[in-house]
Design a protein around this motif. Structure first.
Motif, PDB file in Angstrom:
ATOM      1  N   VAL A 124       4.310   5.722  -3.069  1.00  0.00           N
ATOM      2  CA  VAL A 124       3.278   5.058  -3.860  1.00  0.00           C
ATOM      3  C   VAL A 124       2.795   3.835  -3.091  1.00  0.00           C
ATOM      4  N   PHE A 125       1.477   3.702  -2.988  1.00  0.00           N
ATOM      5  CA  PHE A 125       0.845   2.519  -2.415  1.00  0.00           C
ATOM      6  C   PHE A 125      -0.139   1.993  -3.443  1.00  0.00           C
ATOM      7  N   LYS A 126      -0.159   0.643  -3.627  1.00  0.00           N
ATOM      8  CA  LYS A 126      -1.034   0.030  -4.629  1.00  0.00           C
ATOM      9  C   LYS A 126      -1.737  -1.178  -4.043  1.00  0.00           C
ATOM     10  N   ASP A 127      -2.900  -1.463  -4.616  1.00  0.00           N
ATOM     11  CA  ASP A 127      -3.578  -2.722  -4.349  1.00  0.00           C
ATOM     12  C   ASP A 127      -2.856  -3.780  -5.177  1.00  0.00           C
ATOM     13  N   VAL A 128      -2.517  -4.916  -4.584  1.00  0.00           N
ATOM     14  CA  VAL A 128      -1.739  -5.923  -5.307  1.00  0.00           C
ATOM     15  C   VAL A 128      -2.575  -6.655  -6.358  1.00  0.00           C
ATOM     16  N   ILE A 129      -3.887  -6.691  -6.173  1.00  0.00           N
ATOM     17  CA  ILE A 129      -4.758  -7.399  -7.115  1.00  0.00           C
ATOM     18  C   ILE A 129      -5.254  -6.461  -8.216  1.00  0.00           C
ATOM     19  N   GLU A 184      -5.662   0.658  -8.763  1.00  0.00           N
ATOM     20  CA  GLU A 184      -6.043   1.236  -7.468  1.00  0.00           C
ATOM     21  C   GLU A 184      -4.763   1.566  -6.723  1.00  0.00           C
ATOM     22  N   SER A 185      -4.490   2.870  -6.649  1.00  0.00           N
ATOM     23  CA  SER A 185      -3.221   3.302  -6.070  1.00  0.00           C
ATOM     24  C   SER A 185      -3.329   4.730  -5.577  1.00  0.00           C
ATOM     25  N   VAL A 186      -2.308   5.127  -4.832  1.00  0.00           N
ATOM     26  CA  VAL A 186      -2.149   6.520  -4.431  1.00  0.00           C
ATOM     27  C   VAL A 186      -0.667   6.854  -4.562  1.00  0.00           C
ATOM     28  N   SER A 187      -0.382   8.046  -5.061  1.00  0.00           N
ATOM     29  CA  SER A 187       1.015   8.462  -5.173  1.00  0.00           C
ATOM     30  C   SER A 187       1.148   9.921  -4.785  1.00  0.00           C
ATOM     31  N   VAL A 188       2.323  10.248  -4.259  1.00  0.00           N
ATOM     32  CA  VAL A 188       2.649  11.628  -3.905  1.00  0.00           C
ATOM     33  C   VAL A 188       3.900  12.002  -4.674  1.00  0.00           C
ATOM     34  N   ASN A 189       3.850  13.180  -5.280  1.00  0.00           N
ATOM     35  CA  ASN A 189       4.977  13.694  -6.026  1.00  0.00           C
ATOM     36  C   ASN A 189       5.202  15.140  -5.585  1.00  0.00           C
ATOM     37  N   LEU A 197      -4.002   9.292   4.453  1.00  0.00           N
ATOM     38  CA  LEU A 197      -4.459   7.938   4.750  1.00  0.00           C
ATOM     39  C   LEU A 197      -4.533   7.150   3.447  1.00  0.00           C
ATOM     40  N   TYR A 198      -4.355   5.828   3.547  1.00  0.00           N
ATOM     41  CA  TYR A 198      -4.543   4.959   2.392  1.00  0.00           C
ATOM     42  C   TYR A 198      -5.222   3.673   2.867  1.00  0.00           C
ATOM     43  N   PRO A 199      -5.949   2.985   1.978  1.00  0.00           N
ATOM     44  CA  PRO A 199      -6.698   1.800   2.390  1.00  0.00           C
ATOM     45  C   PRO A 199      -5.806   0.678   2.908  1.00  0.00           C
ATOM     46  N   PHE A 200      -6.246   0.056   3.966  1.00  0.00           N
ATOM     47  CA  PHE A 200      -5.578  -1.118   4.529  1.00  0.00           C
ATOM     48  C   PHE A 200      -5.478  -2.187   3.436  1.00  0.00           C
ATOM     49  N   GLY A 201      -4.331  -2.809   3.320  1.00  0.00           N
ATOM     50  CA  GLY A 201      -4.141  -3.856   2.326  1.00  0.00           C
ATOM     51  C   GLY A 201      -3.323  -3.413   1.129  1.00  0.00           C
ATOM     52  N   TRP A 202      -3.271  -2.100   0.882  1.00  0.00           N
ATOM     53  CA  TRP A 202      -2.411  -1.620  -0.195  1.00  0.00           C
ATOM     54  C   TRP A 202      -0.975  -1.713   0.274  1.00  0.00           C
ATOM     55  N   GLN A 203      -0.065  -1.957  -0.654  1.00  0.00           N
ATOM     56  CA  GLN A 203       1.342  -2.111  -0.298  1.00  0.00           C
ATOM     57  C   GLN A 203       2.186  -1.025  -0.948  1.00  0.00           C
ATOM     58  N   GLU A 204       3.227  -0.626  -0.217  1.00  0.00           N
ATOM     59  CA  GLU A 204       4.124   0.394  -0.756  1.00  0.00           C
ATOM     60  C   GLU A 204       4.981  -0.213  -1.857  1.00  0.00           C
ATOM     61  N   VAL A 205       5.108   0.526  -2.944  1.00  0.00           N
ATOM     62  CA  VAL A 205       5.987   0.140  -4.043  1.00  0.00           C
ATOM     63  C   VAL A 205       6.880   1.339  -4.366  1.00  0.00           C
ATOM     64  N   ILE A 206       8.025   1.057  -4.918  1.00  0.00           N
ATOM     65  CA  ILE A 206       8.963   2.118  -5.283  1.00  0.00           C
ATOM     66  C   ILE A 206       8.818   2.391  -6.782  1.00  0.00           C
ATOM     67  N   ILE A 207       8.507   3.631  -7.120  1.00  0.00           N
ATOM     68  CA  ILE A 207       8.427   4.045  -8.517  1.00  0.00           C
ATOM     69  C   ILE A 207       9.285   5.292  -8.669  1.00  0.00           C
ATOM     70  N   GLU A 208      10.239   5.205  -9.563  1.00  0.00           N
ATOM     71  CA  GLU A 208      11.169   6.317  -9.764  1.00  0.00           C
ATOM     72  C   GLU A 208      10.401   7.595 -10.103  1.00  0.00           C
ATOM     73  N   GLY A 209      10.791   8.677  -9.426  1.00  0.00           N
ATOM     74  CA  GLY A 209      10.167   9.967  -9.666  1.00  0.00           C
ATOM     75  C   GLY A 209       8.991  10.261  -8.737  1.00  0.00           C
ATOM     76  N   GLN A 210       8.549   9.275  -7.977  1.00  0.00           N
ATOM     77  CA  GLN A 210       7.451   9.462  -7.031  1.00  0.00           C
ATOM     78  C   GLN A 210       8.009   9.397  -5.611  1.00  0.00           C
ATOM     79  N   ASP A 211       7.486  10.222  -4.711  1.00  0.00           N
ATOM     80  CA  ASP A 211       7.966  10.192  -3.339  1.00  0.00           C
ATOM     81  C   ASP A 211       7.403   8.985  -2.587  1.00  0.00           C
TER      82      ASP A 211
END
Length: 179
Positions: A58-63, A67-72, A42-56
């Protein structure tokens, strides 16, 4: 017509996928289920998915970018996280060599081990201090499907108290399943 008005909404609820239901299980959170790689969280509502090379994923708070979550994931021949060593040792090595740049001062705060559905997870809390900010983070690691999984989430130290419950929900929700 009346029965159609009652049955049609019921059919749309029945036809929802389990992922949709999972997204509704915790208020304020959305669900990720990666059926190809065999994990969910689960990840907090409002975070957006971003693409980061090497990570499967990633969701981040835009402000608040810290504040983020990543899976590798990386391939491994090990069958359990325990084969790498005890939780404290594995957490310290990962923090120093992978999860924080070598220029940052790090401190391991807490480490735990738990089992879920036959898989062992190590979970740990740490801080990484850069010259202009300190990130307070949580990670959970496990092995399954021939892969070493790492999920890391965190926030700027100044927002830790406000975010820690949400970030613990993210960490606690991480599950690996067989694919």
């Amino acid at each position: 017509m009346i029965s159609l008005g009652v049955i049609a909404p019921w059919i749309s609820v029945v036809n929802q996928t389990p992922v949709s239901f999972a997204a509704e299980t915790k208020k304020g959170f959305l669900s990720v289920m990666d059926k190809k790689d065999g994990y969910s969280f689960l990840y907090p509502f409002g975070w957006q998915e971003v693409i980061i090379e090497g990570q499967d994923k990633v969701f981040k708070d835009v402000i608040e970018p810290l504040e983020s979550v990543s899976v590798n994931m990386i391939p491994t021949s090990k069958g359990s996280i325990q084969e790498f060593g005890p939780p404290q040792q594995v957490a310290e090595t990962l923090i120093k060599k992978v999860l924080a740049p070598p220029t940052q001062k790090t401190k391991l705060i807490e480490v735990s081990e738990h089992e879920d559905d036959g898989k062992t997870y190590y979970t740990f809390e740490f801080v990484a201090q850069a010259p202009n900010y300190t990130r307070h983070a949580l990670s959970t690691i496990s092995i399954g499907n021939g892969k070493f999984y790492t999920l890391t989430t965190g926030a700027n130290e100044r927002r830790w108290e406000k975010m820690k419950d949400k970030l613990h929900t993210v960490i606690d929700s991480f599950k690996i399943f067989n694919v």
